[in-house]
Motif scaffolding. Structure first.
Motif, mmCIF file in Angstrom:
data_model
loop_
_atom_site.group_PDB
_atom_site.id
_atom_site.type_symbol
_atom_site.label_atom_id
_atom_site.label_comp_id
_atom_site.label_asym_id
_atom_site.label_seq_id
_atom_site.Cartn_x
_atom_site.Cartn_y
_atom_site.Cartn_z
ATOM 1 N N GLN A 1 -3.200 6.574 3.259
ATOM 2 C CA GLN A 1 -3.469 7.821 2.519
ATOM 3 C C GLN A 1 -4.933 8.256 2.703
ATOM 4 O O GLN A 1 -5.234 9.418 2.967
ATOM 5 N N ASN A 2 -5.854 7.291 2.579
ATOM 6 C CA ASN A 2 -7.275 7.600 2.768
ATOM 7 C C ASN A 2 -7.558 8.026 4.207
ATOM 8 O O ASN A 2 -8.305 8.971 4.444
ATOM 9 N N ALA A 3 -6.953 7.293 5.151
ATOM 10 C CA ALA A 3 -7.180 7.623 6.566
ATOM 11 C C ALA A 3 -6.734 9.068 6.823
ATOM 12 O O ALA A 3 -7.411 9.834 7.516
ATOM 13 N N ILE A 4 -5.606 9.457 6.214
ATOM 14 C CA ILE A 4 -5.112 10.832 6.387
ATOM 15 C C ILE A 4 -6.102 11.820 5.771
ATOM 16 O O ILE A 4 -6.484 12.819 6.380
ATOM 17 N N LYS A 5 -6.523 11.502 4.554
ATOM 18 C CA LYS A 5 -7.406 12.438 3.826
ATOM 19 C C LYS A 5 -8.750 12.630 4.521
ATOM 20 O O LYS A 5 -9.287 13.719 4.541
ATOM 21 N N PHE A 6 -9.293 11.523 5.031
ATOM 22 C CA PHE A 6 -10.666 11.604 5.530
ATOM 23 C C PHE A 6 -10.746 11.707 7.055
ATOM 24 O O PHE A 6 -11.737 11.326 7.664
ATOM 25 N N THR B 1 -7.122 1.886 11.085
ATOM 26 C CA THR B 1 -8.264 2.509 11.753
ATOM 27 C C THR B 1 -8.032 4.012 11.848
ATOM 28 O O THR B 1 -6.907 4.445 12.122
ATOM 29 N N ASP B 2 -9.069 4.787 11.601
ATOM 30 C CA ASP B 2 -8.906 6.243 11.761
ATOM 31 C C ASP B 2 -10.037 6.809 12.599
ATOM 32 O O ASP B 2 -11.036 6.136 12.851
ATOM 33 N N THR B 3 -9.846 8.053 13.023
ATOM 34 C CA THR B 3 -10.888 8.726 13.814
ATOM 35 C C THR B 3 -11.565 9.784 12.935
ATOM 36 O O THR B 3 -11.909 10.867 13.388
ATOM 37 N N TYR C 1 -15.379 5.777 -7.599
ATOM 38 C CA TYR C 1 -16.458 6.138 -6.676
ATOM 39 C C TYR C 1 -15.919 6.956 -5.518
ATOM 40 O O TYR C 1 -14.956 6.579 -4.866
ATOM 41 N N GLU C 2 -16.545 8.099 -5.283
ATOM 42 C CA GLU C 2 -16.192 8.927 -4.136
ATOM 43 C C GLU C 2 -17.473 9.279 -3.413
ATOM 44 O O GLU C 2 -18.470 9.615 -4.047
ATOM 45 N N VAL C 3 -17.437 9.213 -2.075
ATOM 46 C CA VAL C 3 -18.665 9.483 -1.316
ATOM 47 C C VAL C 3 -19.053 10.951 -1.444
ATOM 48 O O VAL C 3 -20.202 11.289 -1.692
ATOM 49 N N SER C 4 -18.070 11.832 -1.303
ATOM 50 C CA SER C 4 -18.414 13.257 -1.369
ATOM 51 C C SER C 4 -18.438 13.708 -2.829
ATOM 52 O O SER C 4 -17.982 12.991 -3.722
ATOM 53 N N MET D 1 -8.985 9.951 -7.455
ATOM 54 C CA MET D 1 -9.846 9.643 -8.601
ATOM 55 C C MET D 1 -10.841 8.545 -8.249
ATOM 56 O O MET D 1 -11.517 8.010 -9.114
ATOM 57 N N GLY D 2 -10.885 8.184 -6.977
ATOM 58 C CA GLY D 2 -11.808 7.121 -6.598
ATOM 59 C C GLY D 2 -11.336 5.769 -7.100
ATOM 60 O O GLY D 2 -12.152 4.916 -7.440
ATOM 61 N N ILE D 3 -10.008 5.577 -7.118
ATOM 62 C CA ILE D 3 -9.536 4.265 -7.600
ATOM 63 C C ILE D 3 -8.706 3.519 -6.568
ATOM 64 O O ILE D 3 -8.450 2.334 -6.729
ATOM 65 N N GLY D 4 -8.289 4.246 -5.493
ATOM 66 C CA GLY D 4 -7.395 3.625 -4.502
ATOM 67 C C GLY D 4 -7.965 2.321 -3.965
ATOM 68 O O GLY D 4 -7.294 1.280 -3.962
ATOM 69 N N LEU D 5 -9.221 2.367 -3.518
ATOM 70 C CA LEU D 5 -9.808 1.167 -2.900
ATOM 71 C C LEU D 5 -10.079 0.074 -3.931
ATOM 72 O O LEU D 5 -10.062 -1.109 -3.591
ATOM 73 N N ALA D 6 -10.320 0.473 -5.179
ATOM 74 C CA ALA D 6 -10.521 -0.544 -6.229
ATOM 75 C C ALA D 6 -9.211 -1.315 -6.429
ATOM 76 O O ALA D 6 -9.208 -2.541 -6.570
HETATM 77 P P1 ADP Z 1 -10.058 8.309 -3.509
HETATM 78 O O1 ADP Z 1 -9.072 8.447 -4.585
HETATM 79 O O2 ADP Z 1 -11.236 9.193 -3.631
HETATM 80 O O3 ADP Z 1 -9.463 8.280 -2.142
HETATM 81 P P2 ADP Z 1 -10.673 5.540 -2.960
HETATM 82 O O4 ADP Z 1 -11.082 4.471 -3.924
HETATM 83 O O5 ADP Z 1 -9.436 5.315 -2.203
HETATM 84 O O6 ADP Z 1 -10.654 6.861 -3.800
HETATM 85 O O7 ADP Z 1 -11.873 5.768 -1.939
HETATM 86 C C1 ADP Z 1 -13.187 5.895 -2.434
HETATM 87 C C2 ADP Z 1 -14.010 6.741 -1.492
HETATM 88 O O8 ADP Z 1 -14.233 6.015 -0.263
HETATM 89 C C3 ADP Z 1 -13.358 8.020 -1.070
HETATM 90 O O9 ADP Z 1 -13.551 9.052 -2.018
HETATM 91 C C4 ADP Z 1 -14.073 8.317 0.243
HETATM 92 O O10 ADP Z 1 -15.325 8.910 -0.031
HETATM 93 C C5 ADP Z 1 -14.314 6.925 0.814
HETATM 94 N N1 ADP Z 1 -13.254 6.563 1.791
HETATM 95 C C6 ADP Z 1 -12.182 5.780 1.583
HETATM 96 N N2 ADP Z 1 -11.447 5.648 2.703
HETATM 97 C C7 ADP Z 1 -12.082 6.367 3.651
HETATM 98 C C8 ADP Z 1 -11.830 6.625 5.046
HETATM 99 N N3 ADP Z 1 -10.781 6.108 5.684
HETATM 100 N N4 ADP Z 1 -12.713 7.414 5.709
HETATM 101 C C9 ADP Z 1 -13.805 7.929 5.085
HETATM 102 N N5 ADP Z 1 -14.093 7.729 3.775
HETATM 103 C C10 ADP Z 1 -13.246 6.960 3.076
#
Ligand code: ADP
Length: 380
Positions: free
Chosen positions: A269-274, A298-300, A317-320, A337-342
């Protein structure tokens, strides 16, 4: 008595008081004087000194009595005693009662300066420590409130959100072809987004309230990948991405199936979004030479700046800038919501594994999950 005084000297001999005052002023300290233990005690009760320097043998109230009373009333107060040769044993006794140091008479002001400086640094460190403990306690309190808020809100929102979803489902067929049909669809997709948010909030409070309980089993990994591939097919197509799988057909692993599926989903999901439209996402899985199950996504995509990488596995936490993302989860830069990776991190940690990320801004990211697997002789 000056309001800025940091040090109180309690000394019955007027000449020594004068010398103390000169030296302490020369070293840059504001200082008050007391001519016996009783005056010293009164002053120390009225004013918050950082340090008391007291003689031991004094009329009215002696130094020992002064130290004992002050230490009982202000345990954190730093006290230095000055002592003649005959009273060194008493000074040592005083150290046991909480005195920080002692200075022998006749006073060597060179070493006295050092002892006083060290003592005041100690005061500073103690205060800093107390301040940090207080901040920490407040943060823990805030964290508890946050967890409670999330738990209550997600619980309270669940029912109305599912009622809206059910009503939309019931209305949709009868609205077909009418002007209102598109509005009903919009309500439907909005309530679906709300449902996802509520589910995520519920997942966070589950993470907060208990350690993840695992139900591990051995299963073939490829069918799970096929299920996930089907789920993302539509979005992948919409975004013009390619989703590549390199998963050996006979790869079998022992983990909690539902939870690892969640990990894989979140990473894809993150790879698709980012990743900008038309990107490439590659999933690889294998049992590595260390006897671990290893999964990489892995994503590009846009990549993650180096100094942000340690934060992304934390909650919320979200980078942007959170305020500027889309609400759709599948669009480029889409919201979350910045919780997926947590969640990923906690699930992997519950399996005694670890998750790491390599990334280059503008080129893409690679998330790597490794989970130890039982040895061949274990029967698992
Ligand atoms: P979100 O719900 O924002 O996706 P995550 O906890 O999954 O929350 O990710 C936290 C942040 O890490 C994202 O908001 C994004 O800034 C960064 N991130 C996660 N995965 C990627 C990725 N594949 N490429 C670039 N940035 C990523």
């Amino acid at each position: 008595m000056s309001a800025d005084s940091q040090i109180l000297v309690v000394e019955d001999e007027a000449t020594i008081r004068l010398i103390w005052e000169r030296f302490l002023n020369r070293w840059g300290y504001q200082v008050d004087m007391a001519e016996n233990g009783q005056v010293g005690l009164d002053r120390a009760r009225e004013h918050a000194y950082r340090l008391i320097i007291t003689d031991l043998a004094m009329p009215v109230l002696g130094g020992q009595e002064l130290v004992r009373t002050l230490k009982a009333e202000q345990p954190d107060l730093e006290i230095i005693v000055t002592t003649g040769q005959g009273t060194i044993e008493i000074a040592v006794e005083m150290m046991k009662a909480g005195v920080s140091d002692f200075i022998t008479k006749p006073i060597n002001f060179g070493s006295a300066e050092y002892v006083i400086k060290k003592c005041l640094e100690n005061v500073q460190a103690k205060r800093e420590n107390i301040r940090l403990r207080r901040i920490n306690r407040d943060l823990e309190e805030l964290n508890k409130i946050k967890e409670k808020f999330i738990a209550i809100t997600s619980h309270e929102l669940r029912t109305p959100v599912s009622i809206i979803g059910n009503i939309v489902q019931a209305l949709e067929p009868s609205m077909d072809g009418t002007e209102e049909a598109s509005m009903i669809r919009m309500i439907g997709s909005a309530s679906e987004q709300l449902r996802e948010i509520v589910t995520e909030m519920h997942e966070i409070s589950a993470l907060n309230s208990e350690k993840i309980s695992l139900q591990p089993s051995r299963f073939a990994f490829q069918p799970l990948c096929e299920e996930v591939d089907v789920e993302f097919q539509l979005v992948i197509e919409e975004r013009g991405h390619r989703l590549n799988w390199y998963v050996p057909e006979h790869l079998s692993i022992r983990v909690d199936r539902a939870k690892i599926k969640k990990v894989l989903r979140e990473l894809i999901q993150n790879a698709i979004k980012f990743t900008n439209d038309g990107g490439e996402i590659t999933v690889r899985a294998a049992n590595n030479e260390n006897g671990e199950f290893e999964l990489t996504v892995t994503d590009t995509g846009i990549g993650i700046p180096h100094d942000e990488r340690k934060w992304i596995f934390g909650l919320f936490y979200e980078v942007s800038d959170t305020l500027h993302h889309h609400s759709s989860k599948s669009q480029f830069g889409g919201g979350g919501m910045g919780i997926g990776l947590a969640i990923v991190n906690d699930i992997v940690a519950a399996h005694q594994g670890r998750v790491t990320v390599d990334s280059e801004v503008g080129r893409g990211s690679r998330f790597r999950v490794t989970i130890p697997q039982p040895g061949p002789g274990s029967g698992a």
